[in-house]
Scaffold this active site. Structure first.
Site, PDB file in Angstrom:
ATOM      1  N   SER A  20     110.686  81.540  31.652  1.00  0.00           N
ATOM      2  CA  SER A  20     110.724  81.279  33.093  1.00  0.00           C
ATOM      3  C   SER A  20     112.139  81.229  33.668  1.00  0.00           C
ATOM      4  O   SER A  20     112.358  81.744  34.776  1.00  0.00           O
ATOM      5  CB  SER A  20     109.975  79.980  33.412  1.00  0.00           C
ATOM      6  OG  SER A  20     108.597  80.166  33.167  1.00  0.00           O
ATOM      7  N   LYS A  69     101.040  69.470  31.314  1.00  0.00           N
ATOM      8  CA  LYS A  69     100.233  70.033  32.403  1.00  0.00           C
ATOM      9  C   LYS A  69      99.168  69.077  32.944  1.00  0.00           C
ATOM     10  O   LYS A  69      98.904  69.045  34.141  1.00  0.00           O
ATOM     11  CB  LYS A  69      99.571  71.338  31.939  1.00  0.00           C
ATOM     12  CG  LYS A  69     100.557  72.498  31.791  1.00  0.00           C
ATOM     13  CD  LYS A  69      99.828  73.773  31.391  1.00  0.00           C
ATOM     14  CE  LYS A  69     100.603  74.993  31.863  1.00  0.00           C
ATOM     15  NZ  LYS A  69      99.781  76.211  31.825  1.00  0.00           N
ATOM     16  N   ASP A 105      97.956  79.803  37.325  1.00  0.00           N
ATOM     17  CA  ASP A 105      97.610  80.633  36.162  1.00  0.00           C
ATOM     18  C   ASP A 105      96.398  81.526  36.427  1.00  0.00           C
ATOM     19  O   ASP A 105      96.348  82.674  35.971  1.00  0.00           O
ATOM     20  CB  ASP A 105      97.332  79.757  34.935  1.00  0.00           C
ATOM     21  CG  ASP A 105      98.610  79.261  34.269  1.00  0.00           C
ATOM     22  OD1 ASP A 105      99.656  79.931  34.394  1.00  0.00           O
ATOM     23  OD2 ASP A 105      98.559  78.203  33.615  1.00  0.00           O
ATOM     24  N   GLY A 131      91.204  77.048  24.623  1.00  0.00           N
ATOM     25  CA  GLY A 131      92.318  76.126  24.820  1.00  0.00           C
ATOM     26  C   GLY A 131      92.639  75.971  26.293  1.00  0.00           C
ATOM     27  O   GLY A 131      91.814  76.256  27.164  1.00  0.00           O
ATOM     28  N   TYR A 220     101.674  88.040  24.901  1.00  0.00           N
ATOM     29  CA  TYR A 220     102.592  89.102  25.358  1.00  0.00           C
ATOM     30  C   TYR A 220     103.773  89.300  24.411  1.00  0.00           C
ATOM     31  O   TYR A 220     104.693  90.054  24.732  1.00  0.00           O
ATOM     32  CB  TYR A 220     103.062  88.840  26.784  1.00  0.00           C
ATOM     33  CG  TYR A 220     103.695  87.497  26.994  1.00  0.00           C
ATOM     34  CD1 TYR A 220     105.006  87.256  26.613  1.00  0.00           C
ATOM     35  CD2 TYR A 220     102.969  86.456  27.564  1.00  0.00           C
ATOM     36  CE1 TYR A 220     105.574  86.011  26.787  1.00  0.00           C
ATOM     37  CE2 TYR A 220     103.532  85.207  27.746  1.00  0.00           C
ATOM     38  CZ  TYR A 220     104.834  84.995  27.352  1.00  0.00           C
ATOM     39  OH  TYR A 220     105.390  83.758  27.517  1.00  0.00           O
TER      40      TYR A 220
END
Ligand code: NAP
Length: 273
Positions: A20, A69, A105, A131, A220
């Site tokens: 990020s 989160k 997301d 998850g 990724y």
């Protein structure tokens, strides 16, 4: 009125691996914005105190990642409907009236597939993994109109828990039946860590998957996972996971720095470099 240079952060523990800072740094430079985006490694026991202090230090907001989160959602003064449904926050905006929590997301997931397949309209989906990421994917799939989400996970209880949370469109399938559940699906999503560098590949026989189905891997690194390679070699359209990361970042950047940034190949290259 403050004229200080706006600061934003990604808060995690650990956070060193996060892409990020590079992503937001690229946008700040591209748009000539005087601002900074920094990684903050903050342990769980220090998180709530840090969150209270950051706005007083010039921070306008933050991304939060594992393991913060859920805590971020609980500590926020206002929670967006999407973050509430997903049960986790990834984007915080610090306002004079307190902390706003959002989750981008699900948006990132949908935008990533639609960047390749603009008319993507999922109906029957096979989803592997239960998850944290899977929760956002389920919300995105439901909002995109999916009628049946066949969900399988190595630990069956976690799939059953998600089905209980998200309603009858989520159908738990035993891990041993993950190959046969692909029959009739228009979309296949890997939301496990399998296929990531250093992890074993996802062991999944694609024979039953229609050739018209789109296959999306949330992993990724590498960009071309064994799953995507297998899907493409038999003729399915494959979508890698990087675009989800890039697209989920755009709404936060706009809130903090005032410019809606564009996701393009330049950004992909910058983040992969
Ligand atoms: P998580 O909450 O830790 O969940 C991990 C998932 O992987 C669980 O379903 C887990 O199954 C499964 N798993 C791990 N090792 C396994 C193995 N050896 N065999 C079978 N299943 C295994 O992680 P997460 O946050 O959901 O993230 C999942 C993946 O999505 C990660 O690779 C992450 O990098 C990626 N991700 C990508 C993006 C993006 O922007 N592209 C965003 C979020 C996440 P059990 O429940 O049985 O342990």
């Amino acid at each position: 009125m403050s004229h200080s240079i706006p600061l934003a952060a990604v808060i995690g523990y650990p956070v060193a691996h996060s892409k990020s800072p590079r992503l937001h740094g690229h946008w700040l430079a591209r748009y000539g914005i005087a601002g900074h985006y920094v990684p903050l490694s903050i342990a769980p026991q220090d998180f709530s105190q840090a969150l209270a202090q950051l706005p007083r230090m010039g921070f306008v907001g933050a991304n939060v990642t594992i393991p913060h989160k859920e805590t971020a959602l609980a500590l926020a003064d206002r929670v967006s409907p999407l973050a509430d449904r997903i049960g986790a926050a990834n984007t915080l905006v610090f306002t004079p009236d307190g902390i706003e929590a959002d989750n981008t997301d699900a948006y990132g997931f949908t935008q990533n597939i639609r960047a390749t397949l603009p008319d993507w309209a999922p109906n029957r989906v096979a989803l592997i993994g239960a998850g944290g990421a899977s929760r956002a994917v389920i919300v995105a799939l439901q909002d995109a109109g999916a009628q049946e989400i066949r969900l399988t996970n190595r630990t069956q209880d976690r799939a059953a828990d998600l089905a209980a949370d998200f309603g009858p469109s989520v159908v738990p399938v035993p891990w041993s039946q993950r190959a046969s559940m692909l029959d009739g699906c228009d979309t296949l999503v890997n939301a496990t860590a399998l296929g990531m560098t250093g992890q074993p590949p996802l062991d999944l026989d694609l024979t039953a998957l229609p050739l018209s189905a789109v296959v999306n891997d949330l992993v990724y690194a590498p960009l071309e996972t064994p799953l995507l390679a297998a899907a493409r070699s038999r003729g399915n359209l494959g979508v890698d996971g990087l675009g989800m990361l890039l697209h989920q970042a755009a709404p936060g950047f706009e809130r903090w720095f005032g410019t809606r940034p564009t996701v393009d190949d330049d950004l992909r290259r910058a983040v992969l470099a």
